[in-house]
Design an enzyme around this catalytic site. Sequence first.
Site, short mmCIF file in Angstrom:
data_model
loop_
_atom_site.label_atom_id
_atom_site.label_comp_id
_atom_site.label_asym_id
_atom_site.label_seq_id
_atom_site.Cartn_x
_atom_site.Cartn_y
_atom_site.Cartn_z
N HIS A 567 0.82 -1.21 0.00
CA HIS A 567 0.00 0.00 0.00
C HIS A 567 0.86 1.26 0.00
CE1 HIS A 567 -3.79 -2.23 1.13
NE2 HIS A 567 -2.88 -3.08 1.53
N LYS A 759 -11.68 11.42 7.07
CA LYS A 759 -10.58 10.49 6.84
C LYS A 759 -9.49 10.78 7.86
CE LYS A 759 -10.45 11.78 2.54
NZ LYS A 759 -10.53 10.48 1.91
N ARG A 760 -8.48 9.94 7.91
CA ARG A 760 -7.37 10.14 8.81
C ARG A 760 -6.75 11.52 8.60
NH1 ARG A 760 -2.19 8.16 7.62
NH2 ARG A 760 -3.15 7.07 5.86
N LYS A 765 -3.42 14.38 3.18
CA LYS A 765 -4.87 14.30 2.98
C LYS A 765 -5.47 15.70 2.76
CE LYS A 765 -5.40 9.81 3.91
NZ LYS A 765 -5.94 8.80 2.97
N THR A 870 -10.59 4.34 -0.81
CA THR A 870 -11.87 3.63 -0.87
C THR A 870 -13.02 4.47 -0.35
OG1 THR A 870 -11.39 2.61 1.29
CG2 THR A 870 -10.81 1.35 -0.68
N LYS A 874 -17.33 4.62 -1.28
CA LYS A 874 -18.46 4.56 -0.35
C LYS A 874 -19.40 5.73 -0.58
CE LYS A 874 -15.18 2.61 2.90
NZ LYS A 874 -14.31 2.91 4.07
#
Length: 910
Positions: A567, A759-760, A765, A870, A874
């Site tokens: 990953h 998200k984290r 990010k 991902t 969703k």
Amino acid sequence: MQQEDRKMSAISVPLYQPKLTFPSTTAASAAPSSAFFVSTNKLSFSTALLYGTSHVTSRTLASTNQSLSTTTTTTATIEINNNGPSDPHTTAIVIRARNRIGLLQVITRVFKILGLLLVKATVEIDEGGGGGGECFIKTFYVSDSHGNRIEDDHSLEKIKKALIDAVDGGGGEVKVGSSSSTGKGVVVRRGGGLGGGETSVRVERMFGLMDRFLKSDPSSLQKDILDHVEYTVARSRFSFDDFEAYQALAHSVRDRLIERWHDTQIHFKKKDPKRIYFLSLEFLMGRSLSNSVINLGIRDQYADALKELGFEFEVLAEQEGDAALGNGGLARLSACQMDSLATMDYPAWGYGLRYQYGLFRQVILDGYQHEQPDYWLNFGNPWEIERVHVTYPVKFYGTVEDENFNGGKRKVWLPGEMVEAVAYDNPIPGHGTRNTITLRLWAAKPSDQIDMESFNTGDYINAVVNRQRAETISSVLYPDDRSYQGKELRLKQQYFFVSASLQDIIRRFKDSHSNFDDFPEKVALQLNDTHPSLAIAEVMRVLVDEEHLDWNRAWGIVCKIFSFTTHTVLPEGLEKVPVDLLESLLPRHLQIIYDINFDYIEELKKKIGLDYDRLSRMSIVEDGAVKSIRMANLAIVCSHTVNGVSRVHSELLKTRVFKDFYELWPHKFDYKTNGVTQRRWIVVSNPSLSALISKWLGTEAWIRDVDLLAGLQEQAANVDLHEEWRMVRKVNKMRLAEYIEAMSGIKVSVNAMFDVQIKRIHEYKRQLLNILGIIHRYDCIKNMEKSDRTKVVPRVCIIGGKAAPGYEIAKKIIKLCNAVAEKINNDPDVGDLLKLVFIPDYNVSVAELVIPGADLSQHISTAGHEASGTGNMKFLMNGCLLLATEDGSTVEIIEEIGEDNMEFERSRLK
């Protein structure tokens, strides 16, 4: 198959199919042609487990010309005849067998399960039958569900196979064939009885009591729930609260999971297929109740049963805590992977760690993140089964010595510390299938030997210290590895879970096989990132040191069983283990890795010459200021397949991260784009949308085959669908607005656009970029004329996520978000035109609430830093617009939905 039809043997799979499949048990797919269930008597399999194979031999199929020379006292034959009966609409099935209790019921149940109509039957007594017992000849006249004779060979073969399994539990020979002159068919020979009439009676009684599945009608469910209230939760059935009702409900669901789970394991043990073993240090499972009852197909039955008892299913489902055994996409991918493996009928196992404390609970005080332990096991976990008899010793530290063996030398590891790995099993049900696979998590316990030695010598303090040191291994997810002790604990966790898992896998293999050359034909090991990479050295150690295979033979086996998914997108992010740490903790494994690297480098020199720069880059051992083992290099060298997690990521691996390896072994590199399961992220989290989709598609088959969602394109212009879709979205936004108000006290308008980024928290990010955009929007609104403000679309910006405890910049981003929110939300001049909400303690359950209510979601990671992603999937499958970087899986999403559904926005704020 109806729930109350108890499995008389093992599992729902046509025995004639080479691929192991479990046909759907839902009403939508219950046609006899697809819902074939091999329903055999459990006696033959269960007695083998109770008494050993010397009493009940394994079933062998052969032609009548190849029957085995096995002593038998009775003969049972099954013949299917379409020529004899006078009724042209029926097929005659003639069964001659020794009479035994319950056999007639078993046979008629097989007909029912197969969807056959029993028109009439005749019974004749054959007192002259062999074996000294009374035999009968039963003739059954059956037709298909439409009242017609069964004539196609495929269906006849199904019936033959099912009746074989139904009849052969009583011992003797079973012959299945046509009444034609060829006389060819299938012969099964069984050993003698169970060793005495009294024993036979007891066994018959035992399995007669276990001959049915638990019923799933509301009345039966109510009784089961109340029984668990009284006998499991130990509360009076006249006085129990919502949490106790949830516990009882969960145990009643687990009972039904266990039935399918046992059948699955018995079936696969009998079939002995190649098994998939998914090794991952993280599984972000979330809640299990709703997912389980939906996959079992009994959600509505439970809702009705609870309503009559005065409870709401949704209220009880909220009592369940999250199993937060991971963080981020990798961990959630593992959970979805298990659900999909079960649904697609794979013989799979998942292995991981049972962390005593999950990912920390996030509390926001004065805008700052504070971490608190996640005591997720404080009230027990009704979904797990502790396997106290499944324990394995795991060794650490010590020395390696040479020992004489068979005229030569061998290495012997003398450990300095030993702990026990105890298994906790979690059944994972598939949707529309009886297949229920296992997620086995390991907990660390002190070695009994060490405990007893300490207690016997009066050293009670040392005994307590030993226990604490052992249990620490499986206590914390993500120990802080900035210190040497943290690095050591993390490495201990990795090896502990790898060692226990491989001992379990090898034990299962040796139960049925004695030749390790067959190991690659029966075992496939999937490494989820580099965390389980020590499995490679461990398999080599077991094969060479314990099973005494020579090195080359063991190496040949190892290279066939591993596949590796990475990953990572940046070379500097690849995992490395300091040599001095590995030498101290796992001295034998370091020797093995050195030996692997030596042989590998020597072969590499033959292929690329003496290019020392490249040899240095590709070496498993990194020389430098801190000598280290490159775990990714070890995994690549020893794996037959290296997977990226999106097409873009795969190209990064080939051109940047593992460029040297790709040029050497291009055939190894592949990609499997990460995915999510629609069962969790539509059916469970958005039931209204699920019902809407099923209505407009006219089927629920999309729950297993997501490609069927493309059928909605035919209704794209339907205004009725649009209106129903908007109503579903509005209801979901109302739920989310209620949650926000309860959580933060902030009232938000459901008529506003819900703009979400969950998200984290991480620099790449780019939550900071989002917050800066919100500040800019706020500034624009403040400087607008009042007449212009009427043109502004009201927006509720929602941000959620956790920052790693040691990641100071990420924690400051959270503080900034809360400071900006306080300013905006308390400005009456802006009002409902703009709100900012930070949702604390974001987890799977919160995501299931937020995602269905989102209008716009942001996935704006720095290009080149997102391996897949991902979260965008969703949101998209819930009908949300995406604002996303053209990176990772987003590129493939664009191709899937078409560029006509994409808009590349470059204009100013609107």
